[in-house]
Design a protein around this motif. Structure first.
Motif, PDB file in Angstrom:
ATOM      1  N   SER A   1       1.182   6.724  -6.703  1.00 55.25           N
ATOM      2  CA  SER A   1       0.279   7.683  -7.245  1.00 55.25           C
ATOM      3  C   SER A   1       0.632   9.040  -6.910  1.00 55.25           C
ATOM      4  CB  SER A   1      -0.838   7.356  -6.112  1.00 55.25           C
ATOM      5  OG  SER A   1      -1.338   6.106  -6.074  1.00 55.25           O
ATOM      6  N   LEU A   2       1.319   9.543  -5.845  1.00 55.55           N
ATOM      7  CA  LEU A   2       1.912  10.694  -5.371  1.00 55.55           C
ATOM      8  C   LEU A   2       2.829  11.303  -6.454  1.00 55.55           C
ATOM      9  CD1 LEU A   2       1.604  13.252  -3.521  1.00 55.55           C
ATOM     10  CD2 LEU A   2       3.786  11.984  -2.458  1.00 55.55           C
TER      11      LEU A   2
ATOM     12  N   ALA B   1       0.731   4.017  -2.719  1.00 56.74           N
ATOM     13  CA  ALA B   1       0.502   5.534  -2.365  1.00 56.74           C
ATOM     14  C   ALA B   1       1.704   6.501  -2.920  1.00 56.74           C
ATOM     15  CB  ALA B   1       0.403   5.594  -1.059  1.00 56.74           C
ATOM     16  N   TYR B   2       2.886   5.863  -2.731  1.00 53.99           N
ATOM     17  CA  TYR B   2       4.017   6.502  -3.396  1.00 53.99           C
ATOM     18  C   TYR B   2       3.998   6.817  -4.724  1.00 53.99           C
ATOM     19  CZ  TYR B   2       9.101   7.445  -4.456  1.00 53.99           C
ATOM     20  OH  TYR B   2      10.324   7.659  -4.802  1.00 53.99           O
TER      21      TYR B   2
ATOM     22  N   ALA C   1       1.083  12.123  -9.678  1.00 52.35           N
ATOM     23  CA  ALA C   1       0.238  13.281  -9.642  1.00 52.35           C
ATOM     24  C   ALA C   1       1.330  14.619  -9.478  1.00 52.35           C
ATOM     25  CB  ALA C   1      -0.586  13.312  -8.130  1.00 52.35           C
TER      26      ALA C   1
ATOM     27  N   ILE D   1       0.865  -1.187  -0.034  1.00 48.50           N
ATOM     28  CA  ILE D   1       0.059  -0.091  -0.046  1.00 48.50           C
ATOM     29  C   ILE D   1       0.909   1.367   0.056  1.00 48.50           C
ATOM     30  CG2 ILE D   1      -1.714   1.242   1.339  1.00 48.50           C
ATOM     31  CD1 ILE D   1      -2.747  -1.243   2.444  1.00 48.50           C
TER      32      ILE D   1
ATOM     33  N   ILE E   1      -5.520   8.044  -0.648  1.00 44.23           N
ATOM     34  CA  ILE E   1      -4.796   7.371  -1.132  1.00 44.23           C
ATOM     35  C   ILE E   1      -3.362   7.333  -0.051  1.00 44.23           C
ATOM     36  CG2 ILE E   1      -3.415   6.095  -2.800  1.00 44.23           C
ATOM     37  CD1 ILE E   1      -5.619   6.990  -4.720  1.00 44.23           C
ATOM     38  N   ILE E   2      -2.860   8.301  -0.207  1.00 48.72           N
ATOM     39  CA  ILE E   2      -1.364   8.464   0.308  1.00 48.72           C
ATOM     40  C   ILE E   2      -1.564   8.497   2.161  1.00 48.72           C
ATOM     41  CG2 ILE E   2      -0.343   9.700  -1.429  1.00 48.72           C
ATOM     42  CD1 ILE E   2      -0.319  12.271   0.279  1.00 48.72           C
TER      43      ILE E   2
ATOM     44  N   LYS F   1      -5.552  16.675  -6.240  1.00 50.31           N
ATOM     45  CA  LYS F   1      -6.407  15.850  -7.131  1.00 50.31           C
ATOM     46  C   LYS F   1      -7.395  14.990  -6.264  1.00 50.31           C
ATOM     47  CE  LYS F   1      -3.400  16.270 -11.158  1.00 50.31           C
ATOM     48  NZ  LYS F   1      -2.126  16.619 -10.477  1.00 50.31           N
TER      49      LYS F   1
ATOM     50  N   TYR G   1       7.599  11.962   1.337  1.00 46.73           N
ATOM     51  CA  TYR G   1       6.412  10.919   1.614  1.00 46.73           C
ATOM     52  C   TYR G   1       7.087   9.566   2.061  1.00 46.73           C
ATOM     53  CZ  TYR G   1       2.571   7.953   1.462  1.00 46.73           C
ATOM     54  OH  TYR G   1       1.439   7.138   1.752  1.00 46.73           O
TER      55      TYR G   1
ATOM     56  N   LEU H   1      -6.287  11.458  -3.977  1.00 45.93           N
ATOM     57  CA  LEU H   1      -5.021  11.232  -3.716  1.00 45.93           C
ATOM     58  C   LEU H   1      -4.826  11.383  -2.311  1.00 45.93           C
ATOM     59  CD1 LEU H   1      -2.286  10.860  -4.879  1.00 45.93           C
ATOM     60  CD2 LEU H   1      -2.002  13.219  -4.970  1.00 45.93           C
TER      61      LEU H   1
END
Lengths: 226, 233, 204
Positions: A129-130, A126-127, A133, A122, B177-178, B171, A147, B174
């Motif tokens: 995804s960041l 998350a990493y 973005a 997870i 999620i993080i 966004k 992060y 996000l």
């Protein structure tokens, strides 16, 4: 050829050797039978998952601490290591589930070590995804590294929590509290060879990714000069 | 000018005044629009009522009740806690903020704001939840302590993540999620802790203590990392 | 803090975005009482240069120092610099007075905000939320924000944007009043504003 190249290229010999040792040389385990051979892949995969994760974290801390930018490529290597770690983590989960199905009868039962690997998974998701973005942001490296640091410092807290909440079905750690080894010599040798060759495989992929990163940068510079 | 001592004293007063100025501004802006709070509270109310409705009046076991409570709190918080940073980037006021107050004071005042925000949220959600889902709280003081400690820990852990999300353009989901991997241990312990408050046996204070220790620890690390996240280079 | 004599010294400044160089090898020296103008076509890096001089961005190469009695550490620059630019947006939900109150530092004179509102003809609108302001009125407020702390260094990025003739006159008058005691840096493409400055650099 430098020592580094020889060490990295030895993967080409060690990896086939590992496969031969695992399937042909090592004896089947007492109760589990031939299915125990998956251990020679599952354990090294899990080991590399954690190794890659730790390398990523250490490089992130180094990158954040290196305010003057004395070292190059820390953040890129940290990212690459996370990519490799992510793939290895997925493979760990897959091999683990197969083994669990054979020996415990179910694919998944939230055993503490399964829980930990899912948490790592997870964090990786998350990493990434960041990072996705943040595409195009000049600060991407610093935010991503921050992060990872935040996510990693929460991990020790899990280590205190998880075993208290659920009992483990996992086999004892290979070397347990009374420092006795539960595997016979041939099995242990195979496992150690497997761990070594998977670690080298990780180093080799990391090295290749570093070359790709360097080349991409050079192409970028070339276009920038136009 | 006398050196070191006077200037460091001025630094502390300067930091204090920056924090107060920034808090005053944030409370004015946020509570004039009440956007984040309205969304978070409405979300919590809707989910709570929906769960009560589908349960059809039968109370759930204690463990299920506390899992549901923290699920509602988690998702409501995710709806609101990032707004304090995302707003500055969305409305392009981040540079004005940066030239007006020090970076350290930005982190401290936004952390305080998020703690207050979380407390308001909990004060609304918890009674609503207890009322609609027929929760039988046996150790009332311990229940309040558990909920408060969990809330403090959630707000403490997510403040810097909100800053990261703001920089990533704020966004959609996000932030959720993080936040999830970082909040997992908090939710885990908070659920155990509130379950303890709903059972006859005397609860253990280990859990709230863990939550408060975790909050302090992660706040310090976040404070140290904040410059790397917030400042452009 | 107004009495001290300030010197801005920048040497070998360069900045690149995604490794594409914007400018290189800039040397700038400005002293209190002098005004300095940055001109150049759109995209030539005027705003970037001013942000570097304001300490909001780091140069890719070179260095910037402010010296008063001693060299001022970079952390303390904001207390010595009044900065405004197109990206400095006050809060829409707040009134002009509340925005000024937020911008006004502890050690500054709170009365100065009122005086500046008066000077720029906004005192009638001081209690209006900014979302009801026109862009010209917002620009006047942005200039007030840069001036309110009476900082010894003024950095104004395109201060004349959206201003009418009256607004430009008020800006010129406000700058003339403080010119002797400050370092003033302006980025502009307006010939009128350019004439307000002594020296300058042209980018691009």
């Amino acid at each position: 050829m430098s020592i580094k190249t020889i060490a990295l290229k030895s993967v080409y010999i060690l990896m086939p050797a590992t496969i031969l040792l695992a399937f042909l040389w090592a004896p089947p385990a007492a109760i589990l039978g031939d299915s125990s051979r998956i251990m020679y892949f599952h354990v090294p995969l899990a080991w590399v998952s954690i190794l890659a994760f730790i390398v990523s974290g250490i490089l992130s801390v180094a990158y954040l601490a290196d305010k003057k930018g004395r070292f190059h490529g820390l953040v890129e290597t940290s990212y690459n290591s996370a990519v490799i770690g992510f793939v290895f983590t997925i493979l760990t989960v897959i091999t683990g589930s197969i083994w669990a199905k054979i020996s415990w009868g179910v694919f998944w039962n939230w055993d503490p070590r399964e829980t930990s690997i899912v948490i790592v998974l997870i964090i990786y998701i998350a990493y990434f995804s960041l990072q996705g973005a943040l595409a195009g942001n000049e600060n991407r490296g610093r935010i991503g590294s921050s992060y990872l640091v935040i996510a990693m410092i929460t991990l020790p807290f899990f280590a205190f929590l998880v075993p208290r909440i659920y009992p483990s079905l996992h086999p004892d750690p290979i070397i347990n509290k009374d420092r006795t080894v539960h595997l016979d010599a041939a099995m242990l040798t195979t496992l150690l060879v497997a761990i070594l060759s998977f670690s080298l495989l990780y180093a080799y992929i990391l090295f290749l990714m570093k070359r790709i990163t360097t080349l991409k940068k050079r192409i970028g510079d070339y276009h920038a000069a136009d | 000018m006398t050196p070191a001592r006077s200037s460091s004293a001025a630094g502390v007063y300067g930091l204090g005044s920056d924090i107060i100025r920034n808090l005053r501004k944030d409370f004015r802006v946020e509570f004039r629009s009440r956007f984040a709070l309205n969304i978070a509270v409405s979300f919590a109310a809707i989910v709570t009522i929906a769960m009560s409705l589908t349960a059809g009046g039968a109370p759930f076991p204690a463990a299920v009740q506390s899992i549901l409570l923290w699920t509602v709190i988690f998702f409501s918080a995710m709806n609101g806690l990032s707004h304090i940073f995302v707003r500055e980037e969305d409305q392009a006021t981040a540079l004005f903020l940066r030239v007006s107050v020090t970076t350290d004071s930005i982190f401290i005042s936004k952390s305080i704001f998020n703690q207050v925000f979380m407390m308001i949220l909990l004060i609304v959600i918890t009674p609503l939840f207890v009322f609609f889902l027929q929760v039988n709280v046996i150790h009332i003081a311990f229940f309040i302590l558990s909920v408060a400690a969990g809330g403090i820990a959630i707000a403490a852990a997510t403040t810097i993540l909100a800053a990261m999300v703001a920089k990533a353009g704020g966004k959609g989901s996000l932030f959720t999620i993080i936040s999830f991997p970082v909040l997992l241990p908090i939710l885990w312990v908070s659920i155990n802790s509130t379950t303890g408050a709903l059972r006859q046996t005397a609860p253990s204070y280990d859990n709230p203590v863990f939550l408060l220790a975790f909050s302090g620890f992660i706040s310090v690390i976040s404070f140290l990392l904040f410059r790397s996240v917030w400042l452009e280079d | 803090m107004n009495s001290a004599h300030y010197i801005l010294n920048a040497t070998g400044l360069a900045r690149a975005f995604n490794r594409i160089p914007l400018f290189t090898g800039l040397d700038i020296t400005v002293k209190t009482g002098e005004s300095f103008c940055v001109t150049g076509p759109n995209g030539s890096g005027k705003s970037t240069l001013l942000k570097i001089l304001a300490g909001l961005l780091s140069p890719s190469a070179g260095s910037v120092t402010y010296t008063a009695d001693a060299v001022i550490p970079r952390d303390e620059w904001p207390a010595h610099i009044g900065y405004t630019g197109p990206m400095v947006n006050p809060y829409d939900e707040l009134t002009a007075r509340e925005n000024i109150e937020f911008a006004c530092r502890r050690e500054s004179d709170p009365g100065r905000g009122h005086a500046l509102l008066d000077h720029f003809g906004l005192s009638r609108h001081g209690d209006k939320k900014l979302k009801h302001y026109s862009s010209g009125m917002k620009q006047r407020l942005k200039i007030i924000i840069a001036l309110v702390n009476d900082a010894p260094v003024l950095i104004l990025d395109e201060p004349g944007t959206n201003l009418d003739d009256g607004g430009n006159d008020l800006l010129a008058a406000a700058l003339d009043e403080v010119r002797k005691q400050k370092i003033i840096l302006i980025a502009t493409n307006d010939a009128r504003e350019e004439q307000l400055c002594g020296g300058g650099v042209r980018l691009g």
